[in-house]
Design an enzyme around this catalytic site. Structure first.
Site, PDB file in Angstrom:
ATOM      1  N   ASP A  30       0.756  -1.226   0.191  1.00  0.00           N
ATOM      2  CA  ASP A  30      -0.105   0.244  -0.020  1.00  0.00           C
ATOM      3  C   ASP A  30       0.994   1.195   0.086  1.00  0.00           C
ATOM      4  O   ASP A  30       1.991   1.240   0.724  1.00  0.00           O
ATOM      5  CB  ASP A  30      -0.882   0.058   1.092  1.00  0.00           C
ATOM      6  CG  ASP A  30      -1.931   1.129   1.137  1.00  0.00           C
ATOM      7  OD1 ASP A  30      -3.228   0.612   1.132  1.00  0.00           O
ATOM      8  OD2 ASP A  30      -1.772   2.385   1.093  1.00  0.00           O
ATOM      9  N   ASN A  86     -13.031  -3.293   3.087  1.00  0.00           N
ATOM     10  CA  ASN A  86     -13.664  -2.211   3.012  1.00  0.00           C
ATOM     11  C   ASN A  86     -14.938  -2.091   1.757  1.00  0.00           C
ATOM     12  O   ASN A  86     -14.587  -2.213   0.773  1.00  0.00           O
ATOM     13  CB  ASN A  86     -13.325  -0.734   2.928  1.00  0.00           C
ATOM     14  CG  ASN A  86     -12.250  -0.457   4.222  1.00  0.00           C
ATOM     15  OD1 ASN A  86     -12.608  -0.931   5.400  1.00  0.00           O
ATOM     16  ND2 ASN A  86     -11.138   0.094   3.978  1.00  0.00           N
ATOM     17  N   GLY A  92     -15.434   3.202   4.203  1.00  0.00           N
ATOM     18  CA  GLY A  92     -13.942   3.550   4.098  1.00  0.00           C
ATOM     19  C   GLY A  92     -13.309   3.310   2.786  1.00  0.00           C
ATOM     20  O   GLY A  92     -12.114   3.256   2.756  1.00  0.00           O
ATOM     21  N   HIS A  99     -10.507  -5.460  -2.896  1.00  0.00           N
ATOM     22  CA  HIS A  99      -9.076  -5.394  -2.533  1.00  0.00           C
ATOM     23  C   HIS A  99      -9.160  -5.869  -0.982  1.00  0.00           C
ATOM     24  O   HIS A  99      -9.992  -5.382  -0.078  1.00  0.00           O
ATOM     25  CB  HIS A  99      -8.120  -4.437  -2.827  1.00  0.00           C
ATOM     26  CG  HIS A  99      -8.564  -3.170  -1.829  1.00  0.00           C
ATOM     27  ND1 HIS A  99      -9.712  -2.384  -2.623  1.00  0.00           N
ATOM     28  CD2 HIS A  99      -8.381  -2.237  -0.823  1.00  0.00           C
ATOM     29  CE1 HIS A  99      -9.943  -1.241  -2.106  1.00  0.00           C
ATOM     30  NE2 HIS A  99      -9.399  -1.239  -1.236  1.00  0.00           N
ATOM     31  N   HIS A 101      -7.128  -5.661   2.310  1.00  0.00           N
ATOM     32  CA  HIS A 101      -5.810  -5.113   3.220  1.00  0.00           C
ATOM     33  C   HIS A 101      -5.010  -6.158   4.158  1.00  0.00           C
ATOM     34  O   HIS A 101      -5.974  -6.764   4.714  1.00  0.00           O
ATOM     35  CB  HIS A 101      -6.313  -3.941   4.036  1.00  0.00           C
ATOM     36  CG  HIS A 101      -6.928  -2.797   3.418  1.00  0.00           C
ATOM     37  ND1 HIS A 101      -6.011  -1.764   3.003  1.00  0.00           N
ATOM     38  CD2 HIS A 101      -7.904  -2.601   2.873  1.00  0.00           C
ATOM     39  CE1 HIS A 101      -6.948  -0.748   2.568  1.00  0.00           C
ATOM     40  NE2 HIS A 101      -8.045  -1.429   2.270  1.00  0.00           N
TER      41      HIS A 101
HETATM   42  P1  5GP Z   1      -9.616   1.407   0.607  1.00  0.00           P
HETATM   43  O1  5GP Z   1      -9.655   2.703   1.215  1.00  0.00           O
HETATM   44  O2  5GP Z   1     -10.345   1.597  -0.912  1.00  0.00           O
HETATM   45  O3  5GP Z   1     -10.110   0.231   1.343  1.00  0.00           O
HETATM   46  O4  5GP Z   1      -8.153   1.088   0.280  1.00  0.00           O
HETATM   47  C1  5GP Z   1      -7.736   1.844  -1.020  1.00  0.00           C
HETATM   48  C2  5GP Z   1      -6.173   1.827  -0.399  1.00  0.00           C
HETATM   49  O5  5GP Z   1      -5.357   1.612  -1.709  1.00  0.00           O
HETATM   50  C3  5GP Z   1      -5.663   2.776   0.332  1.00  0.00           C
HETATM   51  O6  5GP Z   1      -5.101   2.334   1.657  1.00  0.00           O
HETATM   52  C4  5GP Z   1      -4.624   3.457  -0.490  1.00  0.00           C
HETATM   53  O7  5GP Z   1      -3.416   3.915   0.330  1.00  0.00           O
HETATM   54  C5  5GP Z   1      -4.183   2.526  -1.455  1.00  0.00           C
HETATM   55  N1  5GP Z   1      -3.744   3.024  -2.750  1.00  0.00           N
HETATM   56  C6  5GP Z   1      -4.452   4.058  -3.353  1.00  0.00           C
HETATM   57  N2  5GP Z   1      -3.889   4.451  -4.519  1.00  0.00           N
HETATM   58  C7  5GP Z   1      -2.741   3.690  -4.558  1.00  0.00           C
HETATM   59  C8  5GP Z   1      -1.616   3.539  -5.556  1.00  0.00           C
HETATM   60  O8  5GP Z   1      -1.540   4.137  -6.722  1.00  0.00           O
HETATM   61  N3  5GP Z   1      -0.821   2.543  -5.082  1.00  0.00           N
HETATM   62  C9  5GP Z   1      -0.569   1.877  -4.199  1.00  0.00           C
HETATM   63  N4  5GP Z   1       0.136   1.146  -3.964  1.00  0.00           N
HETATM   64  N5  5GP Z   1      -1.619   1.910  -3.373  1.00  0.00           N
HETATM   65  C10 5GP Z   1      -2.646   2.675  -3.515  1.00  0.00           C
END
Ligand code: 5GP
Length: 113
Positions: A30, A86, A92, A99, A101
């Site tokens: 991440d 999420n 969130g 995905h 985490h």
């Molecule tokens: P969500 O908030 O949708 O559950 O998680 C999305 C995750 O994707 C976040 O933790 C954010 O930091 C990560 N993220 C967003 N854009 C990128 C990116 O371009 N590269 C990487 N490696 N992580 C990303």
């Protein structure tokens, strides 16, 4: 299916620190880690949210969980890690490509925020 930044990572159009890849999934660090170990495990198929998954997705969903366990093992954190999905903005979710985490490397409190 909607295009997200994760599709670009899958196609290697933008860089990511990829730690595992196979025909069904990709795992990478991440960009904004919430723990010393913070890996995202994503299907190559564009499923926006868990609640959008259909019966035909059961194989890929199971695959993601199995790989999460294997990756935790490989990273040496098999005894203490957390998997988070999420689903939806109010939960969130910010990237609408399903995905998992994988968080580890620090004490993880409960309940989550
Ligand atoms: P969500 O908030 O949708 O559950 O998680 C999305 C995750 O994707 C976040 O933790 C954010 O930091 C990560 N993220 C967003 N854009 C990128 C990116 O371009 N590269 C990487 N490696 N992580 C990303």
């Amino acid at each position: 299916m909607s295009e997200t930044i994760f599709n670009k990572i899958i196609r290697k159009e933008i860089p990511a620190d990829i730690i595992y890849e196979d025909e069904l999934c990709l795992a990478f660090k991440d960009v904004n880690p919430q723990a010393p170990i913070h890996i995202l495990i994503i299907p190559k198929k564009s499923i926006p949210k868990v609640s959008d998954a259909v019966k035909d997705d059961h194989n890929v969903l199971g695959h993601l969980l199995l790989k999460a366990g294997e990756i935790a093992n490989t990273l040496g954190v098999k005894d203490a890690f957390r998997l988070v999905i999420n689903n939806g903005e109010d939960a969130g979710q910010t990237v609408f490509h399903l995905h998992i985490h994988l968080l580890a490397g620090r004490r993880l409190n409960w309940p989550p925020g």
